[in-house]
Design an enzyme around this catalytic site. Structure first.
Site, mmCIF file in Angstrom:
data_model
loop_
_atom_site.group_PDB
_atom_site.id
_atom_site.type_symbol
_atom_site.label_atom_id
_atom_site.label_comp_id
_atom_site.label_asym_id
_atom_site.label_seq_id
_atom_site.Cartn_x
_atom_site.Cartn_y
_atom_site.Cartn_z
ATOM 1 N N ALA A 27 39.968 41.982 43.955
ATOM 2 C CA ALA A 27 39.117 42.574 44.988
ATOM 3 C C ALA A 27 37.819 43.131 44.414
ATOM 4 C CB ALA A 27 39.880 43.686 45.692
ATOM 5 N N LYS A 28 37.810 43.423 43.133
ATOM 6 C CA LYS A 28 36.625 43.949 42.440
ATOM 7 C C LYS A 28 35.998 45.115 43.208
ATOM 8 C CE LYS A 28 35.897 39.688 39.880
ATOM 9 N NZ LYS A 28 36.810 38.719 40.532
#
Lengths: 275, 275
Positions: free
Chosen positions: B95-96
């Site tokens: 998802a960073k």
């Protein structure tokens, strides 16, 4: 929305206020919890009460994702409501995304095309090919994190990278990206004293400034160092406006708070003959 | 899942393969488009065909968000399927994310509690208080971006910050965060030659290594410089496995590709007497 349209709205409303829609079921007035979609009903009431006092709304995507599909529905309804009823508002998906090229392109599609936000916040750590997919959309804006309002900003952003601070390296490097005319930057109000130097690197780009109010930043200092002939500022307030009252009068009180800030902004602009 | 459990699975399966579920309606076999939830059906088939050959699955959240509520549903079904049928798999929400403290806490809740992922990828730009909310969850893992596999990594990550490269600063600084024992790091296979120096700073932490295969990185080089006595590696392949065949045999061909990689991994471990 073009930057010119945004500047026009700012002059017309005498406001460069952005209202953050960090909507949290634990903080909204309890009477709304009986509604089918309490998050949307809260947002709608806030928007209806404040739209004439601000030029932008910024839902923080984390608050919606935290509720899964329900939250995503509330986000969709909120942006549809804004685009339908108040198309003059500049909308910001505060998502802080950023990934390799083909993945950033997916996020860009989701937020610019499908949800039809005017802009999105993006983290710069992965560099050029993680940012450029966002920049390729016409009349859409990419708001790159430069110097954030939190304490952790001092971990890396203000450290010197090859002689100058990392956030300045981000400003300088991103100016060379394809589509750089669509760049805006996040600069926290809690670090307003940095704004003079930032303006030396990016004299004209719009800055999204969080941290006024709840996080302790001063509007006066932000204007002193950051305002341009086209204003060039969007100053955000979230909790200070939307949670100003926990009771049935929440929207009215939010309006009062937004009105206070709009008044201060008008003064700052008038004192500089900008409106 | 604890790190010990992950190491146990790696030794048992003789594999440290992670399969990236970057599921794209334009790339999956057309016959699946007739299904009610083609993304989930594709993932399910890939998982059923490959689970004995890998130890981790990594859905890239952008690919799901790009489909709005439908995509979010497919993601929920995928993680539920994994946790229900293959609880021995280590799951990674790619998802960073990363935001100010109270917002990061929201993302952590969404991915660790509600979706029940074992881990999430996080961008380090906002520093300590943007990362620590993820680290506070027991037996959950935060995979911090250090040196990514894309070209843009050279924009900032490899630049020298007060004498040493930014990615090394990220490694060193994050080691001091509360809950640092829950940290893993992203290090791209395309930059395997950096791994020796990285191992000097973090001799034991697990590394998630993207970029083997499609992006050109070599498994041999990654092992040469990065493997530890507890393996300490999760090597990811996405497109090279899941899109190996565009036809009705896609799951079988994916299995063949995963089996090839598992075989190579087994050799690398055996040659070092690690299994």
């Amino acid at each position: 929305m073009t930057t010119q349209d945004l500047v026009f709205q700012i002059r017309k409303k005498k406001s460069f206020l952005c209202i953050g829609l960090d909507t949290d079921l634990e903080k909204i007035p309890p009477h709304l919890l009986q509604e089918e979609d309490p998050i949307f009903e809260f947002n709608k009431a806030i928007i209806d009460a404040t739209h004439h006092l601000c030029v932008a709304y910024k839902p923080n995507i984390a608050f919606y994702e935290a509720y899964g599909i329900k939250g995503w529905k509330s986000l969709e309804r909120t942006i549809e409501y804004l685009n339908g009823k108040y198309p003059e508002q500049f909308t910001i998906a505060d998502a802080k995304r950023g990934d390799i090229g083909n993945t950033s392109a997916r996020y860009a599609k989701a937020f610019f095309q499908d949800l039809n936000f005017d802009s999105i916040t993006v983290a710069p750590y992965m560099g050029k090919d993680s940012v450029e997919p966002f920049l390729s959309f016409k009349d859409k804006h990419t708001i790159l994190l430069a110097l954030t309002s939190n304490l952790g900003a001092f971990d890396f952003q203000t450290k010197k990278i090859e002689g100058r601070e990392l956030y300045k390296e981000v400003l300088n490097t991103s100016k060379t990206y394809q589509g750089a005319q669509n760049l805006m930057y996040v600069v926290g109000a809690t670090k307003a004293e940095y704004l003079a130097e930032i303006r030396r690197i990016i004299p004209e780009n719009f800055l999204l400034v969080p941290g006024v109010g709840a996080q302790g930043g001063s509007l006066e200092a932000v204007c002193k160092y950051g305002i341009t002939s086209d204003i060039g500022l969007l100053v955000n307030s979230s909790r200070g406006i939307i949670y100003a009252s926990p009771a049935i009068d929440f929207a009215e009180v939010a309006q009062d708070r937004a009105s206070d800030l709009q008044g201060q902004m008008q003064k700052e602009m008038e004192s500089r003959d900008l409106i």
